[in-house]
Structure formats: structure tokens, C-alpha cells
Design a protein around this motif. Structure first.
Motif, PDB file in Angstrom:
ATOM      1  N   TYR A 129      46.775  82.819  19.355  1.00 36.64           N
ATOM      2  CA  TYR A 129      45.862  81.828  18.797  1.00 36.64           C
ATOM      3  C   TYR A 129      45.024  82.472  17.706  1.00 36.64           C
ATOM      4  O   TYR A 129      44.908  83.699  17.628  1.00 36.64           O
ATOM      5  CB  TYR A 129      44.979  81.209  19.880  1.00 36.64           C
ATOM      6  N   ARG A 130      44.459  81.636  16.852  1.00 34.88           N
ATOM      7  CA  ARG A 130      43.664  82.133  15.740  1.00 34.88           C
ATOM      8  C   ARG A 130      42.332  81.392  15.655  1.00 34.88           C
ATOM      9  O   ARG A 130      42.225  80.226  16.017  1.00 34.88           O
ATOM     10  CB  ARG A 130      44.417  81.993  14.420  1.00 34.88           C
ATOM     11  N   ILE A 131      41.341  82.110  15.162  1.00 34.50           N
ATOM     12  CA  ILE A 131      40.021  81.551  14.903  1.00 34.50           C
ATOM     13  C   ILE A 131      39.794  81.625  13.400  1.00 34.50           C
ATOM     14  O   ILE A 131      39.861  82.705  12.809  1.00 34.50           O
ATOM     15  CB  ILE A 131      38.913  82.329  15.637  1.00 34.50           C
ATOM     16  N   SER A 132      39.562  80.492  12.760  1.00 38.13           N
ATOM     17  CA  SER A 132      39.342  80.447  11.316  1.00 38.13           C
ATOM     18  C   SER A 132      37.895  80.064  11.022  1.00 38.13           C
ATOM     19  O   SER A 132      37.329  79.169  11.664  1.00 38.13           O
ATOM     20  CB  SER A 132      40.294  79.445  10.661  1.00 38.13           C
ATOM     21  N   ARG A 133      37.306  80.758  10.048  1.00 39.18           N
ATOM     22  CA  ARG A 133      35.926  80.491   9.624  1.00 39.18           C
ATOM     23  C   ARG A 133      35.930  80.103   8.155  1.00 39.18           C
ATOM     24  O   ARG A 133      36.445  80.834   7.326  1.00 39.18           O
ATOM     25  CB  ARG A 133      35.056  81.740   9.812  1.00 39.18           C
ATOM     26  N   SER A 134      35.319  78.955   7.876  1.00 40.08           N
ATOM     27  CA  SER A 134      35.227  78.485   6.497  1.00 40.08           C
ATOM     28  C   SER A 134      33.925  77.709   6.332  1.00 40.08           C
ATOM     29  O   SER A 134      33.113  77.623   7.263  1.00 40.08           O
ATOM     30  CB  SER A 134      36.420  77.588   6.160  1.00 40.08           C
ATOM     31  N   LEU A 135      33.733  77.143   5.151  1.00 44.35           N
ATOM     32  CA  LEU A 135      32.535  76.341   4.927  1.00 44.35           C
ATOM     33  C   LEU A 135      32.519  75.095   5.810  1.00 44.35           C
ATOM     34  O   LEU A 135      31.459  74.533   6.082  1.00 44.35           O
ATOM     35  CB  LEU A 135      32.459  75.938   3.452  1.00 44.35           C
ATOM     36  N   LYS A 136      33.695  74.654   6.265  1.00 43.04           N
ATOM     37  CA  LYS A 136      33.773  73.483   7.135  1.00 43.04           C
ATOM     38  C   LYS A 136      33.321  73.787   8.553  1.00 43.04           C
ATOM     39  O   LYS A 136      32.911  72.890   9.284  1.00 43.04           O
ATOM     40  CB  LYS A 136      35.207  72.943   7.169  1.00 43.04           C
ATOM     41  N   GLY A 137      33.417  75.052   8.968  1.00 42.90           N
ATOM     42  CA  GLY A 137      33.039  75.420  10.328  1.00 42.90           C
ATOM     43  C   GLY A 137      33.988  76.448  10.919  1.00 42.90           C
ATOM     44  O   GLY A 137      34.755  77.109  10.208  1.00 42.90           O
ATOM     45  N   ILE A 138      33.946  76.586  12.231  1.00 41.14           N
ATOM     46  CA  ILE A 138      34.786  77.534  12.965  1.00 41.14           C
ATOM     47  C   ILE A 138      35.758  76.734  13.824  1.00 41.14           C
ATOM     48  O   ILE A 138      35.339  75.830  14.556  1.00 41.14           O
ATOM     49  CB  ILE A 138      33.932  78.464  13.838  1.00 41.14           C
ATOM     50  N   TYR A 139      37.051  77.087  13.738  1.00 40.16           N
ATOM     51  CA  TYR A 139      38.071  76.306  14.425  1.00 40.16           C
ATOM     52  C   TYR A 139      39.054  77.201  15.178  1.00 40.16           C
ATOM     53  O   TYR A 139      39.343  78.326  14.766  1.00 40.16           O
ATOM     54  CB  TYR A 139      38.850  75.437  13.425  1.00 40.16           C
ATOM     55  N   PHE A 140      39.558  76.650  16.291  1.00 42.24           N
ATOM     56  CA  PHE A 140      40.582  77.301  17.108  1.00 42.24           C
ATOM     57  C   PHE A 140      41.906  76.576  16.922  1.00 42.24           C
ATOM     58  O   PHE A 140      41.950  75.347  16.820  1.00 42.24           O
ATOM     59  CB  PHE A 140      40.187  77.250  18.586  1.00 42.24           C
ATOM     60  N   ARG A 141      42.992  77.352  16.888  1.00 44.27           N
ATOM     61  CA  ARG A 141      44.326  76.759  16.927  1.00 44.27           C
ATOM     62  C   ARG A 141      45.285  77.744  17.585  1.00 44.27           C
ATOM     63  O   ARG A 141      45.324  78.917  17.218  1.00 44.27           O
ATOM     64  CB  ARG A 141      44.827  76.389  15.530  1.00 44.27           C
ATOM     65  N   GLY A 142      46.037  77.267  18.573  1.00 51.32           N
ATOM     66  CA  GLY A 142      47.011  78.102  19.274  1.00 51.32           C
ATOM     67  C   GLY A 142      48.436  77.739  18.894  1.00 51.32           C
ATOM     68  O   GLY A 142      48.697  76.652  18.361  1.00 51.32           O
TER      69      GLY A 142
END
Length: 232
Positions: A68-81
Motif C-alpha cells: 500500500y502507499r500513502i500519498s501527500r499532496s495539496l489535496k491531502g493525505i490518502y491511502f491506497r492498497g
């Protein structure tokens, strides 16, 4: 009369704020003392719009979710597996930790999927530093996972939770009963409960709250987790 109504409202608001701020924090710390952190970072990169960190889950999870990955951007922090095995239904928990290794939130996700390669994209709290993943069940079959053995930290936070709930309930009971007595005697303060009766009422209330809270917490730890294996 207006004074007593304002007094009651302020008192209830204080109890609600106390409960909303203190009690969830204690519950999360108690959960953290029971849930081990197994985290392995396999890659860090930027895809142009977000900073991404890829994690390798524990072996019990990798059978179904390979990573799974955690992405950080101006939109927020998101999880996706990324799914490793197909199933009709899956339930999993995301435990979000802050920079101080304290739990910020525990998200329980239920997904129905067929041939999808990835899980849903789940928004995480803004202060999330890292996330652990625990499978709850696949196709209505519980997934065996790892937890810590019963120990001092769990007992300490359970005692803190019992104390906080007992104080909140006693304060609320004292406020309500005092207001009702004042209302019944026309706010002349002629109806009063002796100190001995107050001690008995508040004492038994606190005892009941402690017994119920401890029973639920210990039941969650021992009965609700009976199919899990222990970690050191």
C-alpha cells in the motif's frame, strides 16, 4: 431561574468538551498499547503532484494486499492498497499515527470488489505521519492477525479511561440532580441531599461506570481478539 439554566448549560458543555477531547485520546492510546506496529518502507518517490511512500504489510496481510502507499499532496493525505487476491468482500482497518507515534484515528473500511487492482483511495487525517494496515475479514472469514500480550500499558490506559468516564458521569449526574432539586423547590435551595447521600450516589455511579468500562475493554482485548496470535 435564568442563572440556574445558564449554570446547567455551561456545566454540560464543559463535560461534553472534556469527554470529546480527553476520552478519545485515552481510547486511542489504549488501542496503541494493544496493537503492535509492523512497518516496512520499500520506496519513496514523487509523481509530480504528490509525495508517495510505499509500504510492505505484514505477511498475514500480503496474502490479500501485496502493498500500500500513502500519498501527500495539496489535496491531502490518502491511502491506497494493491490487491493480491480477489474476493467478494473485504474489511480492513487503517490505524493512522502522528509524528509522536500516538494514534490519531482508526478507520474501518468495508469494500466490495471484483477485478479491481486497487482498493479505494481513503482520505487520512491531516496530521498523519504513517499508517498500519490490519485485515479484519475476507469473504466473512476472520483473518488471524498479531497483537501484543496483555501488559502494564494497557492496564494503565484502561485505568485512565475508567477514571475519566467516572468523573464525567459523576459531574453530569451532580449537575442534573442539583438542577432538578432546585426546580422542584422553586429555586429556593430548600431541597438538598446530605453529603453522605451524595457520596453514596456518586460512589456507586462511579463504581458502575468502572465495572462496565473495564468489562467492555477487557472483553474487547481477550474475547474479541481470541483468534489473534500474540506478539512480544
Amino acid at each position: 431561574m435564568a442563572f440556574w439554566i445558564v449554570w446547567l448549560i455551561i456545566g454540560v458543555l464543559f463535560i461534553l468538551v472534556f469527554s470529546a477531547v480527553i476520552i478519545p485520546n485515552i481510547v486511542f492510546r489504549m488501542c496503541a498499547s494493544a496493537l503492535p506496529v509492523h512497518l516496512k518502507t520499500v520506496d519513496r518517490f514523487s509523481d509530480g503532484s504528490a509525495e508517495v511512500i510505499e509500504y510492505l504489510p505484514t505477511p498475514d496481510v500480503r496474502k490479500y494486499i501485496k502493498g500500500y502507499r500513502i500519498s501527500r499532496s495539496l489535496k491531502g493525505i490518502y491511502f491506497r492498497g494493491e490487491w493480491n487476491q480477489r474476493a467478494a468482500c473485504a474489511v480492513y482497518e487503517l490505524t493512522a499515527y502522528g509524528a509522536d507515534d500516538c494514534i490519531i484515528d482508526i478507520l474501518r473500511i468495508k469494500e466490495k470488489f471484483t477485478n479491481g487492482k486497487y482498493t479505494q483511495e481513503i482520505a487520512l487525517p491531516s496530521k498523519t505521519d504513517y499508517v498500519t494496515l490490519r485485515l479484519v475479514c475476507i469473504d466473512d472469514e476472520p483473518v488471524v492477525s498479531v497483537r501484543r500480550a496483555f501488559g502494564f500499558k494497557f492496564v494503565m490506559w484502561l485505568c485512565a479511561l475508567c477514571l475519566a468516564l467516572a468523573v464525567a458521569c459523576d459531574l453530569l449526574l451532580w449537575l442534573v440532580v442539583t438542577f432538578v432539586l432546585c426546580y422542584l423547590d422553586g429555586f429556593t435551595m430548600t431541597l438538598q441531599i446530605s453529603a453522605g447521600y451524595w457520596a453514596a450516589i456518586l460512589g456507586y455511579t462511579a463504581l458502575a461506570v468502572v465495572v462496565v468500562t473495564a468489562s467492555i475493554a477487557l472483553g474487547w482485548f481477550f474475547v474479541g481478539k481470541r483468534e489473534e496470535i500474540y506478539a512480544g
